[in-house]
Write an enzyme that holds these catalytic residues in place. Structure first.
Site, PDB file in Angstrom:
ATOM      1  N   PHE A  79      52.634  89.382   5.584  1.00 38.78           N
ATOM      2  CA  PHE A  79      53.064  88.681   4.375  1.00 38.78           C
ATOM      3  C   PHE A  79      54.489  89.077   4.015  1.00 38.78           C
ATOM      4  O   PHE A  79      55.017  90.069   4.545  1.00 38.78           O
ATOM      5  CB  PHE A  79      52.107  88.984   3.216  1.00 38.78           C
ATOM      6  CG  PHE A  79      52.001  90.456   2.894  1.00 38.78           C
ATOM      7  CD1 PHE A  79      52.894  91.049   2.006  1.00 38.78           C
ATOM      8  CD2 PHE A  79      51.037  91.250   3.502  1.00 38.78           C
ATOM      9  CE1 PHE A  79      52.812  92.411   1.719  1.00 38.78           C
ATOM     10  CE2 PHE A  79      50.950  92.616   3.221  1.00 38.78           C
ATOM     11  CZ  PHE A  79      51.849  93.198   2.335  1.00 38.78           C
ATOM     12  N   PHE A  81      56.564  91.081   1.852  1.00 43.54           N
ATOM     13  CA  PHE A  81      57.285  91.593   2.999  1.00 43.54           C
ATOM     14  C   PHE A  81      56.569  92.841   3.493  1.00 43.54           C
ATOM     15  O   PHE A  81      56.996  93.965   3.220  1.00 43.54           O
ATOM     16  CB  PHE A  81      58.737  91.936   2.613  1.00 43.54           C
ATOM     17  CG  PHE A  81      59.494  90.734   2.128  1.00 43.54           C
ATOM     18  CD1 PHE A  81      59.926  89.760   3.055  1.00 43.54           C
ATOM     19  CD2 PHE A  81      59.733  90.521   0.788  1.00 43.54           C
ATOM     20  CE1 PHE A  81      60.615  88.633   2.620  1.00 43.54           C
ATOM     21  CE2 PHE A  81      60.417  89.390   0.348  1.00 43.54           C
ATOM     22  CZ  PHE A  81      60.860  88.440   1.260  1.00 43.54           C
TER      23      PHE A  81
HETATM   24 CU    CU Z   1      58.387  88.805   7.861  1.00 41.72          CU
END
Ligand code: CU
Length: 161
Positions: A79, A81
């Site tokens: 996801f 980050f």
């Molecule tokens: Cu990424």
């Protein structure tokens, strides 16, 4: 062109034809060998999922690493980050199969010092497997641009003796 010169050219052409066909055979054999022995790192699109429900329904709503007999199975969310589960710990010499998908945008799932390097596409599940032969820490890196936090999108897998 006299007859003798013509024969020389024919021999020359035949030589290169044999070489060309030979190289095709070599490449096909090499590809077949790689697929038979290292096919685990070739991503297999196993199924489709609803990207909007990845966080709430199904296997990926509970991202985890599971031991199944002598092997491991990991359901991984990539996801923005980060990755869930975060750090994963496995034993050396056991096969690990990763199922990876994204609840948002495209990401990458690359494990350093291995051949694992797959694109993670929202709506699709990528499956790859790997047997870690050496203990140590392996960094997982997102190598598909996914926004401002992309450069910091890393995780790791710890391989224990
Ligand atoms: Cu990424």
């Amino acid at each position: 062109m006299n007859h003798e010169e013509h024969a020389v050219i024919e021999r020359f052409e035949r030589g290169w034809l044999v070489f060309g066909v030979g190289m095709i055979v070599v490449f096909v054999v090499l590809i077949a060998y790689t697929m038979a022995n290292f096919g685990g790192s070739i991503p297999v699109g196993t199924e489709r999922v609803d990207a909007t429900k990845v966080r709430t329904e199904g296997q990926f709503a509970n991202p985890r690493l599971e031991q199944v007999g002598e092997e491991y199975v990991a359901y991984v969310q990539a996801f923005a980050f980060g990755y869930a589960p975060g750090e994963m710990r496995v034993k050396r010499g056991r096969k690990v199969t990763f199922y990876v998908t994204s609840p948002d945008v495209q990401h990458g799932f690359m494990i350093e010092r291995t051949n694992i390097n797959v694109q993670v596409i929202p709506g699709e599940v990528a499956r790859v497997s790997h047997t870690f032969k050496e203990a140590g820490e392996y960094t997982i890196i997102c190598n598909e641009y996914c926004g401002l936090g992309h450069a910091g999108m890393i995780s790791k897998i710890v391989v224990e003796e």
